[in-house]
Design an enzyme around this catalytic site. Structure first.
Site: not given
Ligand code: IMP
Ligand code: MG
Length: 176
Positions: A97-98, A101, A150, A163
């Site tokens: 995963e990237d 959050d 962000f 990207r």
């Molecule tokens: P989560 O479900 O809140 O953990 O969200 C994870 C997903 O939100 C990641 O796979 C990203 O695609 C997106 N995301 C969360 N924070 C960022 C950020 O700072 N930049 C870009 N994408 C983000």
């Molecule tokens: Mg993602």
């Protein structure tokens, strides 16, 4: 107006990606592994990481998930937009995963993949924002923890853009 501030330079990313690749090579010696890349943000990380893993038992697959509707805040709703192409039964899974959050996306995904009877499931993430975690998840491989800003670049996007940046940056959006 959008302003990009560099947060993590490419040299540091490459160093951590190599370390993690080495650890995965050791941990999964002689085992069949599938790296599951989460589209589209993890694509660049996965491409670099897989070349640092020394294994002839490694395959890759991808899943499309969406919890963000284009903006900068999580909606909390996770949809599978593209599913695996092959069975993972009996295979060691590493989700790539990237960024983590809130943790909602990976919490949903690990539960979903566990139903398919893999040999094991671990998580490998490029970034984690520890201050935002809503669902605790155990992450075995993590490159960097970052503050609640962000970020974009090295695969991560803002409205589909940025990207292609070769480093990780913080995006500042000025209303004017
Ligand atoms: P989560 O479900 O809140 O953990 O969200 C994870 C997903 O939100 C990641 O796979 C990203 O695609 C997106 N995301 C969360 N924070 C960022 C950020 O700072 N930049 C870009 N994408 C983000
Ligand atoms: Mg993602």
């Amino acid at each position: 107006m959008e302003i990009v501030h560099q947060l993590i330079p490419i040299e540091k990313i490459e160093e951590r990606v190599s370390d993690i690749g080495r650890r995965i090579s050791e941990d999964y010696k002689g085992k069949e592994i599938v790296l599951i890349g989460i589209l589209k943000g993890a694509v660049i990380f996965l491409a670099d990481l897989m070349r640092k893993i020394d294994s002839n038992q490694l395959t890759v697959d991808f899943m499309g998930l969406s919890s963000y509707e284009g903006g900068t805040r999580s909606t909390g709703v996770v949809k599978i937009t593209s599913d695996l192409k092959r069975s993972i039964e009996g295979i060691h899974v590493i989700i790539v995963e990237d960024i983590i959050d809130t943790g909602l996306t990976l919490n949903f995904l690990t539960q979903n993949l566990a139903l398919k009877n893999p040999a094991s499931i671990e998580i490998c993430t490029l970034l984690e924002k520890p201050s935002n975690i809503q669902k605790p998840i155990s992450v075995k491989y993590k490159c960097f923890e970052i503050p609640d800003k962000f970020v974009i670049g090295y695969g991560l996007d803002y409205e589909g853009r940025y990207r292609n940046l070769p480093f990780i940056g913080v995006l500042e959006i000025k209303e004017d």
